[in-house]
Design a protein around this motif. Sequence first.
Motif, mmCIF file in Angstrom:
data_model
loop_
_atom_site.group_PDB
_atom_site.id
_atom_site.type_symbol
_atom_site.label_atom_id
_atom_site.label_comp_id
_atom_site.label_asym_id
_atom_site.label_seq_id
_atom_site.Cartn_x
_atom_site.Cartn_y
_atom_site.Cartn_z
ATOM 1 N N ILE A 19 1.075 -1.109 -0.114
ATOM 2 C CA ILE A 19 -0.055 0.083 0.160
ATOM 3 C C ILE A 19 0.921 1.807 -0.068
ATOM 4 N N VAL A 20 2.098 1.621 0.448
ATOM 5 C CA VAL A 20 2.972 2.382 0.546
ATOM 6 C C VAL A 20 3.467 2.913 -0.730
ATOM 7 N N GLY A 21 4.131 1.820 -1.578
ATOM 8 C CA GLY A 21 4.774 1.910 -2.385
ATOM 9 C C GLY A 21 3.267 1.911 -3.816
ATOM 10 N N LEU A 40 8.050 -1.824 -9.533
ATOM 11 C CA LEU A 40 7.997 -3.246 -9.633
ATOM 12 C C LEU A 40 7.712 -3.785 -8.315
ATOM 13 N N GLU A 41 7.114 -5.164 -8.835
ATOM 14 C CA GLU A 41 6.900 -6.003 -6.795
ATOM 15 C C GLU A 41 6.726 -7.867 -7.404
ATOM 16 N N LYS A 42 7.770 -8.060 -6.670
ATOM 17 C CA LYS A 42 8.073 -9.165 -6.685
ATOM 18 C C LYS A 42 6.789 -10.841 -6.931
ATOM 19 N N GLN A 50 2.723 -7.606 4.113
ATOM 20 C CA GLN A 50 2.381 -6.546 5.306
ATOM 21 C C GLN A 50 0.036 -6.203 5.113
ATOM 22 N N THR A 51 -0.098 -5.514 3.463
ATOM 23 C CA THR A 51 -1.039 -4.614 3.790
ATOM 24 C C THR A 51 -2.232 -5.722 2.963
ATOM 25 N N GLY A 52 -1.882 -6.997 2.564
ATOM 26 C CA GLY A 52 -2.703 -7.853 2.653
ATOM 27 C C GLY A 52 -2.780 -9.258 3.899
ATOM 28 N N HIS A 53 -2.660 -8.771 4.991
ATOM 29 C CA HIS A 53 -2.931 -9.358 5.833
ATOM 30 C C HIS A 53 -3.016 -9.092 7.548
ATOM 31 N N ASN A 54 -3.426 -7.567 7.360
ATOM 32 C CA ASN A 54 -3.434 -7.092 8.435
ATOM 33 C C ASN A 54 -4.907 -6.895 8.606
ATOM 34 N N SER A 55 -4.767 -6.089 9.729
ATOM 35 C CA SER A 55 -6.354 -6.285 10.805
ATOM 36 C C SER A 55 -7.394 -5.069 10.029
ATOM 37 N N GLY A 56 -6.915 -4.666 8.801
ATOM 38 C CA GLY A 56 -8.354 -3.654 7.991
ATOM 39 C C GLY A 56 -8.359 -2.406 9.179
ATOM 40 N N VAL A 57 -7.874 -1.917 9.893
ATOM 41 C CA VAL A 57 -8.302 -0.926 10.697
ATOM 42 C C VAL A 57 -7.980 0.845 10.089
ATOM 43 N N ILE A 58 -8.811 1.949 9.724
ATOM 44 C CA ILE A 58 -8.425 2.499 10.010
ATOM 45 C C ILE A 58 -8.989 3.185 10.794
ATOM 46 N N LYS A 178 11.062 -9.400 -9.248
ATOM 47 C CA LYS A 178 12.020 -9.363 -7.913
ATOM 48 C C LYS A 178 13.062 -8.493 -8.363
ATOM 49 N N VAL A 179 13.767 -7.321 -7.262
ATOM 50 C CA VAL A 179 14.794 -6.414 -7.979
ATOM 51 C C VAL A 179 15.777 -7.537 -6.559
ATOM 52 N N GLY A 180 16.928 -7.615 -7.447
ATOM 53 C CA GLY A 180 18.325 -8.921 -6.483
ATOM 54 C C GLY A 180 19.187 -7.376 -6.390
ATOM 55 N N ASN A 380 10.888 1.924 7.787
ATOM 56 C CA ASN A 380 10.053 1.472 8.751
ATOM 57 C C ASN A 380 8.451 2.369 8.478
ATOM 58 N N ALA A 381 7.460 1.179 8.364
ATOM 59 C CA ALA A 381 6.398 1.182 8.358
ATOM 60 C C ALA A 381 5.240 0.506 8.484
ATOM 61 N N PRO A 382 5.364 0.407 9.929
ATOM 62 C CA PRO A 382 5.099 -0.510 10.621
ATOM 63 C C PRO A 382 3.305 0.294 10.872
ATOM 64 N N ALA A 386 -0.716 1.323 6.861
ATOM 65 C CA ALA A 386 -2.199 1.303 5.540
ATOM 66 C C ALA A 386 -2.813 2.566 5.793
ATOM 67 N N THR A 387 -3.459 2.819 7.604
ATOM 68 C CA THR A 387 -4.461 3.911 7.665
ATOM 69 C C THR A 387 -3.508 5.326 6.688
ATOM 70 N N ALA A 388 -2.249 4.911 7.130
ATOM 71 C CA ALA A 388 -2.064 6.748 6.668
ATOM 72 C C ALA A 388 -0.728 6.770 5.177
HETATM 73 C C1 LIG Z 1 -0.785 -8.559 11.206
HETATM 74 C C2 LIG Z 1 -0.638 -7.081 10.726
HETATM 75 C C3 LIG Z 1 -1.724 -6.068 11.089
HETATM 76 C C4 LIG Z 1 -1.269 -5.319 10.849
HETATM 77 N N1 LIG Z 1 -2.668 -4.127 11.312
HETATM 78 C C5 LIG Z 1 -3.290 -2.935 10.285
HETATM 79 C C6 LIG Z 1 -4.342 -2.021 10.740
HETATM 80 O O1 LIG Z 1 -5.199 -2.740 11.017
HETATM 81 N N2 LIG Z 1 -4.266 -0.489 10.138
HETATM 82 C C7 LIG Z 1 -3.303 -0.340 9.988
HETATM 83 O O2 LIG Z 1 -3.047 0.604 9.174
HETATM 84 N N3 LIG Z 1 -2.259 -1.229 9.411
HETATM 85 C C8 LIG Z 1 -2.299 -2.438 9.983
HETATM 86 N N4 LIG Z 1 -0.887 -2.593 10.258
HETATM 87 C C9 LIG Z 1 0.093 -2.608 9.168
HETATM 88 C C10 LIG Z 1 0.005 -2.077 7.827
HETATM 89 O O3 LIG Z 1 -0.045 -3.844 6.831
HETATM 90 C C11 LIG Z 1 1.163 -1.796 7.179
HETATM 91 O O4 LIG Z 1 1.936 -1.555 7.772
HETATM 92 C C12 LIG Z 1 1.341 -1.797 5.824
HETATM 93 O O5 LIG Z 1 0.737 -2.803 5.085
HETATM 94 C C13 LIG Z 1 3.206 -1.791 4.763
HETATM 95 O O6 LIG Z 1 2.543 -1.297 4.005
HETATM 96 P P1 LIG Z 1 4.167 -1.520 2.757
HETATM 97 O O7 LIG Z 1 3.664 -1.330 1.279
HETATM 98 O O8 LIG Z 1 4.899 -0.742 3.367
HETATM 99 O O9 LIG Z 1 4.624 -3.007 3.271
HETATM 100 P P2 LIG Z 1 3.804 -4.266 2.192
HETATM 101 O O10 LIG Z 1 2.787 -4.514 1.860
HETATM 102 O O11 LIG Z 1 4.790 -5.455 2.707
HETATM 103 O O12 LIG Z 1 4.475 -4.520 1.105
HETATM 104 C C14 LIG Z 1 5.850 -4.118 0.690
HETATM 105 C C15 LIG Z 1 5.955 -5.023 -0.963
HETATM 106 O O13 LIG Z 1 7.191 -5.400 -1.319
HETATM 107 C C16 LIG Z 1 7.610 -6.255 -1.958
HETATM 108 N N5 LIG Z 1 8.987 -6.536 -2.112
HETATM 109 C C17 LIG Z 1 9.773 -6.557 -1.420
HETATM 110 N N6 LIG Z 1 11.161 -6.661 -1.391
HETATM 111 C C18 LIG Z 1 11.264 -6.940 -3.403
HETATM 112 C C19 LIG Z 1 11.784 -6.664 -3.492
HETATM 113 N N7 LIG Z 1 13.447 -7.366 -3.866
HETATM 114 N N8 LIG Z 1 11.095 -6.562 -4.952
HETATM 115 C C20 LIG Z 1 10.370 -6.279 -5.226
HETATM 116 N N9 LIG Z 1 9.450 -6.575 -4.563
HETATM 117 C C21 LIG Z 1 9.815 -6.877 -3.377
HETATM 118 C C22 LIG Z 1 6.597 -6.844 -1.438
HETATM 119 O O14 LIG Z 1 6.326 -9.133 -2.322
HETATM 120 C C23 LIG Z 1 5.428 -6.319 -0.973
HETATM 121 O O15 LIG Z 1 4.699 -6.699 -1.562
HETATM 122 C C24 LIG Z 1 -1.072 -4.590 10.153
HETATM 123 C C25 LIG Z 1 0.286 -5.137 10.222
HETATM 124 C C26 LIG Z 1 0.411 -6.421 10.572
HETATM 125 C C27 LIG Z 1 1.367 -7.192 9.917
#
Ligand SMILES: Cc1cc2nc3c(=O)[nH]c(=O)nc-3n(C[C@H](O)[C@H](O)[C@H](O)COP(=O)(O)OP(=O)(O)OC[C@H]3O[C@@H](n4cnc5c(N)ncnc54)[C@H](O)[C@@H]3O)c2cc1C
Length: 412
Positions: A19-21, A40-42, A50-58, A178-180, A380-382, A386-388
Amino acid sequence: MLAEKGEGMYDFAIVGGGIVGLSTGVALSKHYPGAQIVVLEKEAGWGEHQTGHNSGVIHSGIYYKPGSLKARFALEGSRSMIDFCQEHGIEHEICGKVIVATNPEELLLLDNLYQRGLDNGLGINKIGYGELKEIEPHVNGLAAIRVPMAGIVNYKQVCETFASIIERQGGALHLNTKVGNIVESENEAAIETNRGTFYSRFLINCAGLHSDRVAHMGGVNTQLKIVPFRGEYYELKPEKRYLVKHLIYPVPNPAFPFLGVHFTRMIGGHVEAGPNAVLSFKREGYKKTDFNLKDFTEVMTYPGFWKLASKYWKEGLEECVRSFSKEAFVRSLQQLIPEIQSDDLEPAPAGVRAQALKMDGSLVDDFHMIAGRNSIHVCNAPSPAATASIQIGKAIIERIPDQRHLKAQAIS
Ligand SMILES: Cc1cc2nc3c(=O)[nH]c(=O)nc-3n(C[C@H](O)[C@H](O)[C@H](O)COP(=O)(O)OP(=O)(O)OC[C@H]3O[C@@H](n4cnc5c(N)ncnc54)[C@H](O)[C@@H]3O)c2cc1C
């Protein structure tokens, strides 16, 4: 599509289709109309980790230190996310939540949290036993904070919409890529992937669980390591969903970065309980048995991990017990809803959090971006990223050095 040297030179390459990218891609295409953008997404789909496995809370932004990026971006980002969902017809619900003190020791922590919420500019209120019972009849609590603006959404749907906007604006989207390696030179980055080398004037690393590694590929010393923490869930059986009307959270331990197991109503109608927080032996390890030697060794040989473990060994142990014992997990949930029984819950898919850890054993609390020569690395984007995410995308653009040639292009 393979990009050869001399052709297919992009203005911006984004590594990571979470979601951040993707939100960054949308922000770039708005800010620099006509710019050549590639994502570029692997994986084979968007938001698979992370985005597809979260709690879905805003999230509302109640938990975060006033003035921090998390506090600001959650507040502004939750509004932007709701507006975005409304504009694009994405199903969401502002169902509100309660944060519940279940014993007298938590009352002071609840007061502190309430004050923090007010400091962060939220319209929240404190409620007592009677009002809590009206809102959540099955919850056991002495007092609670009511957060009316908290909501739910399916963030994978948000990702799909972000991706289609980027594509409509002329951006190139590459799944299974996949970026190597990355070679940053004076004016460009050569991004080597399993599908050939892409060239870009500027690179944005949003690789989540691999963001530290992608930064290192580009020669950036992040001075941190991503440590994966798995969050395991159970799902309430359909006949027990009536026990949860909104989102129900415990008062979090202020010394611990996770929110404690809670109940979340999800888009689609089901109700999840969790997540806990256990060290994962694999960065994308969704099962307890998942193990990757490289990922495991990196954590075990990182001095910061042992400093963290010596500080939080008790909490860590409790989380492990809760991971392996359903009864222990249920006991935590019963503090909020006493009538929940083990038979009411079925295991549900887990998520893995990317949490940055410093060498001195401190967890990076806030969102963290590091500038490279022609790059920005989101390291660091925990939660609540997703909300932000819309706000994070805008903040990344503010940090990109002025791209004058693109502005000139957009004006002409
Ligand atoms: C259990 C859990 C519950 C959460 N609950 C919430 C919530 O309720 N509300 C909320 O706001 N946030 C929640 N979060 C946090 C939120 O999900 C994350 O902060 C957010 O999804 C981060 O997004 P991202 O794009 O940084 O990371 P990701 O979604 O992990 O995306 C990173 C992407 O980079 C790709 N990638 C990695 N390496 C490479 C490479 N070498 N080449 C190409 N692609 C690559 C990966 O495949 C992945 O698709 C939760 C997180 C978890 C794990």
